[in-house]
Design a protein around this motif. Sequence first.
Motif, PDB file in Angstrom:
ATOM      1  N   THR A 143       0.836  -1.193   0.000  1.00 14.37           N
ATOM      2  CA  THR A 143       0.000   0.000   0.000  1.00 14.37           C
ATOM      3  C   THR A 143       0.876   1.251   0.000  1.00 14.37           C
ATOM      4  N   ARG A 144       0.572   2.173  -0.940  1.00 16.82           N
ATOM      5  CA  ARG A 144       1.372   3.405  -1.034  1.00 16.82           C
ATOM      6  C   ARG A 144       0.500   4.638  -0.870  1.00 16.82           C
ATOM      7  N   VAL A 145      -0.669   4.468  -0.231  1.00 17.20           N
ATOM      8  CA  VAL A 145      -1.574   5.586  -0.021  1.00 17.20           C
ATOM      9  C   VAL A 145      -0.876   6.652   0.834  1.00 17.20           C
ATOM     10  N   GLY A 146      -0.955   7.890   0.393  1.00 20.68           N
ATOM     11  CA  GLY A 146      -0.351   8.994   1.126  1.00 20.68           C
ATOM     12  C   GLY A 146       1.092   9.259   0.781  1.00 20.68           C
ATOM     13  N   LEU A 147       1.715   8.356   0.003  1.00 21.14           N
ATOM     14  CA  LEU A 147       3.109   8.576  -0.404  1.00 21.14           C
ATOM     15  C   LEU A 147       3.149   9.410  -1.666  1.00 21.14           C
ATOM     16  N   SER A 148       3.833  10.532  -1.593  1.00 24.77           N
ATOM     17  CA  SER A 148       3.911  11.408  -2.765  1.00 24.77           C
ATOM     18  C   SER A 148       4.661  10.707  -3.897  1.00 24.77           C
ATOM     19  N   PRO A 149       4.155  10.797  -5.128  1.00 23.23           N
ATOM     20  CA  PRO A 149       4.872  10.185  -6.254  1.00 23.23           C
ATOM     21  C   PRO A 149       6.173  10.898  -6.589  1.00 23.23           C
ATOM     22  N   LEU A 150       6.405  12.036  -5.938  1.00 26.52           N
ATOM     23  CA  LEU A 150       7.653  12.773  -6.175  1.00 26.52           C
ATOM     24  C   LEU A 150       8.579  12.742  -4.961  1.00 26.52           C
ATOM     25  N   ALA A 151       8.250  11.877  -3.985  1.00 27.24           N
ATOM     26  CA  ALA A 151       9.077  11.815  -2.779  1.00 27.24           C
ATOM     27  C   ALA A 151      10.515  11.426  -3.081  1.00 27.24           C
ATOM     28  N   TRP A 152      10.725  10.647  -4.135  1.00 28.06           N
ATOM     29  CA  TRP A 152      12.064  10.184  -4.488  1.00 28.06           C
ATOM     30  C   TRP A 152      12.998  11.331  -4.860  1.00 28.06           C
ATOM     31  N   LEU A 153      12.406  12.494  -5.256  1.00 29.97           N
ATOM     32  CA  LEU A 153      13.246  13.620  -5.652  1.00 29.97           C
ATOM     33  C   LEU A 153      14.094  14.134  -4.494  1.00 29.97           C
ATOM     34  N   ASP A 154      13.563  14.060  -3.264  1.00 27.75           N
ATOM     35  CA  ASP A 154      14.328  14.537  -2.112  1.00 27.75           C
ATOM     36  C   ASP A 154      15.605  13.729  -1.934  1.00 27.75           C
ATOM     37  N   GLU A 155      15.508  12.409  -2.098  1.00 23.91           N
ATOM     38  CA  GLU A 155      16.685  11.560  -1.949  1.00 23.91           C
ATOM     39  C   GLU A 155      17.702  11.833  -3.054  1.00 23.91           C
ATOM     40  N   VAL A 156      17.213  12.011  -4.279  1.00 27.66           N
ATOM     41  CA  VAL A 156      18.108  12.298  -5.400  1.00 27.66           C
ATOM     42  C   VAL A 156      18.827  13.624  -5.185  1.00 27.66           C
ATOM     43  N   GLU A 157      18.085  14.637  -4.726  1.00 29.48           N
ATOM     44  CA  GLU A 157      18.716  15.931  -4.488  1.00 29.48           C
ATOM     45  C   GLU A 157      19.790  15.828  -3.413  1.00 29.48           C
ATOM     46  N   ALA A 158      19.510  15.066  -2.343  1.00 32.10           N
ATOM     47  CA  ALA A 158      20.500  14.891  -1.281  1.00 32.10           C
ATOM     48  C   ALA A 158      21.758  14.227  -1.810  1.00 32.10           C
ATOM     49  N   GLN A 159      21.589  13.243  -2.690  1.00 29.16           N
ATOM     50  CA  GLN A 159      22.743  12.566  -3.281  1.00 29.16           C
ATOM     51  C   GLN A 159      23.560  13.534  -4.134  1.00 29.16           C
ATOM     52  N   ARG A 160      22.877  14.386  -4.898  1.00 30.61           N
ATOM     53  CA  ARG A 160      23.592  15.356  -5.728  1.00 30.61           C
ATOM     54  C   ARG A 160      24.360  16.350  -4.870  1.00 30.61           C
ATOM     55  N   ARG A 161      23.734  16.804  -3.791  1.00 27.05           N
ATOM     56  CA  ARG A 161      24.426  17.753  -2.913  1.00 27.05           C
ATOM     57  C   ARG A 161      25.672  17.120  -2.289  1.00 27.05           C
TER      58      ARG A 161
END
Length: 380
Positions: free
Chosen positions: A2-20
């Motif tokens: 179940t992925r109710v309530g999980l933003s479909p763009l939540a993965w962007l935060d992790e990617v941005e952290a990796q880039r930083r």
Amino acid sequence: MTRVGLSPLAWLDEVEAQRRAAGLRRSLRARRPVGAELDLASNDYLGLSQHPRVIDGGITALRTWGAGSTGSRLVTGNTELHEEFEDALAGFVGAESALVFSSGYTANLGAVVALSGPGSLLVSDAYTHASLVDACRLSRARVAVTSHNDVAAVERVLAGRDEERAVFVTDSVFSADGDLAPLRELHAVCRRHGALMIVDEAHGLGVRGDGGRGLLDEAGLAGAPDVVMTTTLSKALGSQGGVVLGPAGVRAHLIDAARTFIFDTGLAPAAVGAAHAALQVLVDEPWRAQRVLDHAATLAEICGVVDVPSSAVVSVILGDPEVAVAAAAACLDHGVRAGCFRPPTVPAGTSRLRLTARASLTDDEMTLARQVLTEVLAPA
């Protein structure tokens, strides 16, 4: 799961952290209309983007044809100005015909995809521009990537192919390092194996060749029946847009088959008018091409780059991305804007300052460049 309530763009935060964490986060910085800094970062190689004749060419076209082209070139977006410029540029570089696209990126996509396709082979130099890489991916051809400037590797791939049609694609001048493709040798290989050669002259036009006619001209390949040239209007010509040049049959085919031509709004008349005026300045002032190379040689000497540059690009490799970012920031603090290239634009471990020479640089500006670059690049 179940992925109710999980933003479909939540993965962007992790990617941005990796880039930083890797020092690879990018950001936009708006420049002022007339910069107070010395510009050693832009691709305005001939210094024509602010030339009065070029600006007047854009204004005249704007007043004559309006702000936009109003549609694709097959509907309402084709003007007499577009065709006049195509004829002038083709004549200048020695090609039989030319076709203007909305950008250099769309010109490369349109040419490569339309001239290859399923059942054909595309051979690409490993360092080709991203637009050529994307074109290969979209082509649905079999793609073989060869080591940078490896003529023998290109020959092996072409000789061992099963496909009836083959196309080899390369930059003439590579954008990150500024080095040259061995066009004569590559063309000889292509001709032996019946392959078309597509050459992106984005960084060659205006800098290499007789009066800036490009590296194909310098290699004696201008107008060759098995060579297609692409280029942009946004570098040496100081405007915007892209062009494919070659045999008349290629132009006719692209009008029928290049999706980035058929389905894209035509290049705005003001950009065409400015590019046409810039071309006329280059014709009238052929010294500009050599002036670029002279200034590039001086910048290389200032930065301790051993090899004399073959183009407007002077690549100062610093290695670590954060070191390169800090060096570019230090240059800007002292009034010099320098380009900063990091992965994925360049290979890991080769982050760098990418300096670009300009024909219009003055003696005072070169003195400032020497002072600032010497200080910033001095060993700690």
